[in-house]
Write a protein that holds these residues in place. Structure first.
Motif, mmCIF file in Angstrom:
data_model
loop_
_atom_site.group_PDB
_atom_site.id
_atom_site.type_symbol
_atom_site.label_atom_id
_atom_site.label_comp_id
_atom_site.label_asym_id
_atom_site.label_seq_id
_atom_site.Cartn_x
_atom_site.Cartn_y
_atom_site.Cartn_z
ATOM 1 N N LEU A 46 0.932 -1.112 -0.004
ATOM 2 C CA LEU A 46 -0.041 0.150 0.104
ATOM 3 C C LEU A 46 0.900 1.141 -0.046
ATOM 4 C CD1 LEU A 46 -2.440 -0.939 2.752
ATOM 5 C CD2 LEU A 46 -2.918 -1.296 0.323
ATOM 6 N N GLU A 48 3.042 2.837 -2.031
ATOM 7 C CA GLU A 48 2.957 3.692 -3.254
ATOM 8 C C GLU A 48 2.001 4.787 -3.046
ATOM 9 O OE1 GLU A 48 4.855 4.916 -6.452
ATOM 10 O OE2 GLU A 48 5.321 3.150 -5.476
ATOM 11 N N THR A 49 0.887 4.769 -2.516
ATOM 12 C CA THR A 49 0.004 5.615 -2.030
ATOM 13 C C THR A 49 0.770 6.798 -1.016
ATOM 14 O OG1 THR A 49 -1.905 4.534 -2.287
ATOM 15 C CG2 THR A 49 -2.219 6.442 -0.829
ATOM 16 N N GLU A 50 1.445 6.265 -0.275
ATOM 17 C CA GLU A 50 2.297 7.203 0.626
ATOM 18 C C GLU A 50 3.092 7.765 0.229
ATOM 19 O OE1 GLU A 50 1.130 7.260 3.893
ATOM 20 O OE2 GLU A 50 -0.229 5.691 3.271
ATOM 21 N N ARG A 52 3.053 9.004 -2.692
ATOM 22 C CA ARG A 52 2.453 10.045 -3.528
ATOM 23 C C ARG A 52 1.864 11.089 -2.601
ATOM 24 N NH1 ARG A 52 4.548 8.277 -7.517
ATOM 25 N NH2 ARG A 52 3.770 6.919 -8.932
ATOM 26 N N LEU A 53 1.562 10.715 -1.436
ATOM 27 C CA LEU A 53 1.212 11.827 -0.361
ATOM 28 C C LEU A 53 2.226 12.597 -0.034
ATOM 29 C CD1 LEU A 53 -1.427 9.361 1.700
ATOM 30 C CD2 LEU A 53 -1.912 11.283 0.047
ATOM 31 N N ASN A 56 2.601 15.428 -2.058
ATOM 32 C CA ASN A 56 1.410 16.247 -2.157
ATOM 33 C C ASN A 56 1.744 17.702 -1.714
ATOM 34 O OD1 ASN A 56 -1.241 17.645 -0.840
ATOM 35 N ND2 ASN A 56 -2.061 15.741 -1.779
#
Length: 176
Positions: A46, A48-50, A52-53, A56
């Motif tokens: 999971l 990969e979401t982090e 991107r975040l 941000n």
């Protein structure tokens, strides 16, 4: 024989690591009968979401502001739209020097930043990690994540509208 020497400024890379742990929620997310080992993903998948975040703008913008990089030198000569464009450009360029990677098969993110000033690079990665850890828990709570993304989308739409207006004004003044 002609010789030349190119002096390249030294670029320093500072890195820090953050371990990401996903906490179970108070309510059930899955029904146990519907879960098979093939459908259960380890936490590290999971991440990969982090990655991107961390990139941000809501993480980067406060860091840029913390270091005072968001204010142009000729502030008096610029209009509000020009200042917003300048700040967006600075945050974008700042993000280009940032690299976030997940360590293979782990829950570890490595945050790196390159700059000609080693101390500044180290301070930046520390501040980015701090800002990420400060903001990240709020994004998992109820509908706050949806509100966050709705607010972010509205801000982006406002920036686009402001840039379009500024562009039209420049074209009109330049008779283009």
């Amino acid at each position: 024989i002609v010789g030349s020497t190119f002096l390249m400024p030294k670029v320093y890379k500072a890195s820090t690591q953050v371990i990401v742990k996903y906490m179970p929620t108070a309510g059930p997310i899955y029904v146990a009968e519907n879960m098979s080992p093939a459908t259960i993903k380890p936490d590290y998948e999971l991440l990969e979401t982090e990655v991107r975040l961390v990139h941000n703008w809501n993480i980067l913008r406060p860091v840029v502001k913390h270091f005072g990089l968001d204010k142009p030198e000729d502030l008096q000569e610029l209009g509000e739209n020009d200042i917003m464009q300048y700040q967006d450009k600075v945050v974008y360029e700042f993000g280009q020097k940032l690299k976030v990677e997940r360590e293979k098969d782990t829950n570890i993110l490595t945050i790196s930043f390159e700059d000609e000033n080693a101390r500044f690079a180290a301070n930046v990665v520390d501040k980015i990690a701090e800002e990420y850890m400060r903001q990240r828990p709020d994004w998992d709570r109820d509908d706050r994540a949806y509100k966050f993304f709705d607010d972010e989308l509205k801000q982006i739409e406002q920036r686009i509208d402001a840039i379009e207006i500024a562009s039209k004004n420049i074209k009109r003044r330049s008779n283009v």
